[in-house]
Structure formats: C-alpha cells, structure tokens
Design a protein around this motif. Sequence first.
Motif, PDB file in Angstrom:
ATOM      1  N   ASP A 188     -16.331   0.617  17.683  1.00  0.00           N
ATOM      2  CA  ASP A 188     -15.588   0.386  16.455  1.00  0.00           C
ATOM      3  C   ASP A 188     -14.537  -0.708  16.542  1.00  0.00           C
ATOM      4  OD1 ASP A 188     -13.887   1.827  18.105  1.00  0.00           O
ATOM      5  OD2 ASP A 188     -13.537   3.446  16.686  1.00  0.00           O
ATOM      6  N   HIS A 189     -14.341  -1.256  17.740  1.00  0.00           N
ATOM      7  CA  HIS A 189     -13.268  -2.249  17.867  1.00  0.00           C
ATOM      8  C   HIS A 189     -13.415  -3.035  19.168  1.00  0.00           C
ATOM      9  CE1 HIS A 189      -9.233  -3.942  17.983  1.00  0.00           C
ATOM     10  NE2 HIS A 189      -9.094  -3.407  19.164  1.00  0.00           N
ATOM     11  N   THR A 190     -13.312  -4.340  19.054  1.00  0.00           N
ATOM     12  CA  THR A 190     -13.241  -5.225  20.221  1.00  0.00           C
ATOM     13  C   THR A 190     -12.193  -6.279  19.919  1.00  0.00           C
ATOM     14  OG1 THR A 190     -15.628  -4.960  20.554  1.00  0.00           O
ATOM     15  CG2 THR A 190     -14.557  -6.726  21.777  1.00  0.00           C
ATOM     16  N   TYR A 191     -11.334  -6.546  20.889  1.00  0.00           N
ATOM     17  CA  TYR A 191     -10.291  -7.552  20.694  1.00  0.00           C
ATOM     18  C   TYR A 191      -9.980  -8.226  22.023  1.00  0.00           C
ATOM     19  CZ  TYR A 191      -5.802  -9.746  19.804  1.00  0.00           C
ATOM     20  OH  TYR A 191      -4.791 -10.662  19.688  1.00  0.00           O
ATOM     21  N   VAL A 192      -9.849  -9.555  21.984  1.00  0.00           N
ATOM     22  CA  VAL A 192      -9.365 -10.331  23.120  1.00  0.00           C
ATOM     23  C   VAL A 192      -8.267 -11.248  22.587  1.00  0.00           C
ATOM     24  CG1 VAL A 192      -9.933 -12.064  24.884  1.00  0.00           C
ATOM     25  CG2 VAL A 192     -11.559 -10.230  24.380  1.00  0.00           C
ATOM     26  N   ASP A 193      -7.128 -11.224  23.249  1.00  0.00           N
ATOM     27  CA  ASP A 193      -5.994 -12.074  22.881  1.00  0.00           C
ATOM     28  C   ASP A 193      -6.490 -13.522  22.754  1.00  0.00           C
ATOM     29  OD1 ASP A 193      -3.738 -13.951  23.442  1.00  0.00           O
ATOM     30  OD2 ASP A 193      -2.600 -12.099  23.650  1.00  0.00           O
ATOM     31  N   PRO A 194      -6.110 -14.226  21.687  1.00  0.00           N
ATOM     32  CA  PRO A 194      -6.580 -15.604  21.487  1.00  0.00           C
ATOM     33  C   PRO A 194      -6.362 -16.521  22.699  1.00  0.00           C
ATOM     34  CG  PRO A 194      -5.427 -14.851  19.528  1.00  0.00           C
ATOM     35  CD  PRO A 194      -5.251 -13.780  20.583  1.00  0.00           C
ATOM     36  N   ARG A 195      -5.310 -16.292  23.478  1.00  0.00           N
ATOM     37  CA  ARG A 195      -5.050 -17.130  24.657  1.00  0.00           C
ATOM     38  C   ARG A 195      -6.090 -16.944  25.753  1.00  0.00           C
ATOM     39  NH1 ARG A 195       0.613 -14.834  25.988  1.00  0.00           N
ATOM     40  NH2 ARG A 195      -0.571 -13.040  25.268  1.00  0.00           N
ATOM     41  N   TYR A 196      -6.877 -15.856  25.670  1.00  0.00           N
ATOM     42  CA  TYR A 196      -7.846 -15.543  26.716  1.00  0.00           C
ATOM     43  C   TYR A 196      -9.295 -15.655  26.232  1.00  0.00           C
ATOM     44  CZ  TYR A 196      -3.841 -13.942  29.325  1.00  0.00           C
ATOM     45  OH  TYR A 196      -2.647 -13.896  29.985  1.00  0.00           O
ATOM     46  N   ARG A 197      -9.489 -16.108  25.004  1.00  0.00           N
ATOM     47  CA  ARG A 197     -10.841 -16.229  24.467  1.00  0.00           C
ATOM     48  C   ARG A 197     -11.569 -17.412  25.112  1.00  0.00           C
ATOM     49  NH1 ARG A 197      -9.363 -14.636  18.223  1.00  0.00           N
ATOM     50  NH2 ARG A 197      -8.738 -12.515  18.767  1.00  0.00           N
ATOM     51  N   GLY A 198     -12.889 -17.394  25.008  1.00  0.00           N
ATOM     52  CA  GLY A 198     -13.701 -18.461  25.581  1.00  0.00           C
ATOM     53  C   GLY A 198     -14.008 -18.248  27.052  1.00  0.00           C
ATOM     54  N   ARG A 199     -13.687 -17.094  27.585  1.00  0.00           N
ATOM     55  CA  ARG A 199     -13.907 -16.792  29.012  1.00  0.00           C
ATOM     56  C   ARG A 199     -14.929 -15.675  29.205  1.00  0.00           C
ATOM     57  NH1 ARG A 199      -7.750 -16.635  31.477  1.00  0.00           N
ATOM     58  NH2 ARG A 199      -6.923 -18.325  30.214  1.00  0.00           N
ATOM     59  N   GLN A 200     -15.638 -15.322  28.147  1.00  0.00           N
ATOM     60  CA  GLN A 200     -16.647 -14.255  28.196  1.00  0.00           C
ATOM     61  C   GLN A 200     -16.044 -12.868  28.460  1.00  0.00           C
ATOM     62  OE1 GLN A 200     -20.117 -14.705  27.528  1.00  0.00           O
ATOM     63  NE2 GLN A 200     -19.194 -16.568  26.731  1.00  0.00           N
ATOM     64  N   LEU A 201     -14.755 -12.703  28.204  1.00  0.00           N
ATOM     65  CA  LEU A 201     -14.104 -11.414  28.459  1.00  0.00           C
ATOM     66  C   LEU A 201     -14.575 -10.338  27.481  1.00  0.00           C
ATOM     67  CD1 LEU A 201     -10.500 -12.667  29.283  1.00  0.00           C
ATOM     68  CD2 LEU A 201     -12.282 -11.948  30.884  1.00  0.00           C
ATOM     69  N   GLY A 202     -14.792 -10.710  26.221  1.00  0.00           N
ATOM     70  CA  GLY A 202     -15.298  -9.747  25.252  1.00  0.00           C
ATOM     71  C   GLY A 202     -16.673  -9.238  25.653  1.00  0.00           C
ATOM     72  N   LYS A 203     -17.507 -10.137  26.137  1.00  0.00           N
ATOM     73  CA  LYS A 203     -18.846  -9.738  26.582  1.00  0.00           C
ATOM     74  C   LYS A 203     -18.755  -8.834  27.805  1.00  0.00           C
ATOM     75  CE  LYS A 203     -23.488 -11.422  27.425  1.00  0.00           C
ATOM     76  NZ  LYS A 203     -23.812 -10.183  28.060  1.00  0.00           N
ATOM     77  N   GLN A 204     -17.813  -9.092  28.693  1.00  0.00           N
ATOM     78  CA  GLN A 204     -17.634  -8.227  29.862  1.00  0.00           C
ATOM     79  C   GLN A 204     -17.206  -6.821  29.431  1.00  0.00           C
ATOM     80  OE1 GLN A 204     -15.039 -10.361  32.557  1.00  0.00           O
ATOM     81  NE2 GLN A 204     -16.467 -12.058  32.691  1.00  0.00           N
ATOM     82  N   LEU A 205     -16.331  -6.743  28.432  1.00  0.00           N
ATOM     83  CA  LEU A 205     -15.938  -5.437  27.895  1.00  0.00           C
ATOM     84  C   LEU A 205     -17.159  -4.728  27.303  1.00  0.00           C
ATOM     85  CD1 LEU A 205     -12.609  -6.446  26.122  1.00  0.00           C
ATOM     86  CD2 LEU A 205     -12.807  -4.801  27.995  1.00  0.00           C
ATOM     87  N   LEU A 206     -17.933  -5.453  26.499  1.00  0.00           N
ATOM     88  CA  LEU A 206     -19.117  -4.877  25.880  1.00  0.00           C
ATOM     89  C   LEU A 206     -20.111  -4.413  26.938  1.00  0.00           C
ATOM     90  CD1 LEU A 206     -20.708  -4.258  23.304  1.00  0.00           C
ATOM     91  CD2 LEU A 206     -21.574  -6.607  23.384  1.00  0.00           C
ATOM     92  N   ASP A 207     -20.302  -5.199  27.974  1.00  0.00           N
ATOM     93  CA  ASP A 207     -21.236  -4.825  29.035  1.00  0.00           C
ATOM     94  C   ASP A 207     -20.811  -3.546  29.752  1.00  0.00           C
ATOM     95  OD1 ASP A 207     -22.890  -6.948  28.447  1.00  0.00           O
ATOM     96  OD2 ASP A 207     -22.191  -8.214  30.092  1.00  0.00           O
TER      97      ASP A 207
END
Length: 123
Positions: A48-67
């Motif tokens: 229901d929710h995914t968020y990555v601080d804008p300063r840390y985007r573009g590093r595939q961190l959201g995908k790592q959370l999803l994985d």
Amino acid sequence: MEANNTFHEAEEEIVLQKQGNGFILSTLSGTVGEITYKLVAADTWVIDHTYVDPRYRGRQLGKQLLDMVVGEARDKGRKIIPSCSFALEEFKKNAAYADVWENSKSASEFSDPYSSGSAMMGR
C-alpha cells in the motif's frame, strides 16, 4: 532470508531492515525509504505504500525494498496486490514478479494508483 542488508552509496551507509509489516531504509540521519504492506486475505498482501526520499532516488532503492517484500511473500506462499503506483509499475514491467502477483478482478478493490503519500513526506 536475511532481512538486514547494508548498502554503501556514495560513502554513506544505507541499512535495510524489516519493521512491522514492511521494510525501511535508514542512514545515520534517519529513515530515507520505506515500503509497507497489509494482510487482506489468508494468503494475500497489499503493498500500500512505497517511498524513497528524493535525495536518494535513482539508486534502485525502491526496487530493493520491493524485492524484499516479494522475497518474503515467496517464502510464506503469499500473493501480492501492488496497490501503490510504484509497486504496480514494477510488477507490470518485470515478469519475475508474475508468480506472486494477485491480479484477479477481486484485487481491483484494493488498487489505488494515487496512494503514494507518506508520513515521512512532511519531514
């Protein structure tokens, strides 16, 4: 499955850890990303929710959370309804998630393409 991972990004340590029904990414300065899910049926989770601080985007961190959520779902024999817009887009473009994707008509009642808000966003 190991739920604590450490990533070194630009000499800053980012720690991924399980927290309740989700995972968080944190640095020494605090939480910089999160993903949450909830149980909606005996064998089904809704992300229901995914968020990555804008300063840390573009590093595939959201995908790592999803994985991490997908891995946990596989381990527990769960299906996932990707309700938040980020998770839904990742599920659509990555066939590797097909085995856990609950995409039946009943899943549409949990779908919310606009659920990208966060308690962290006001910080």
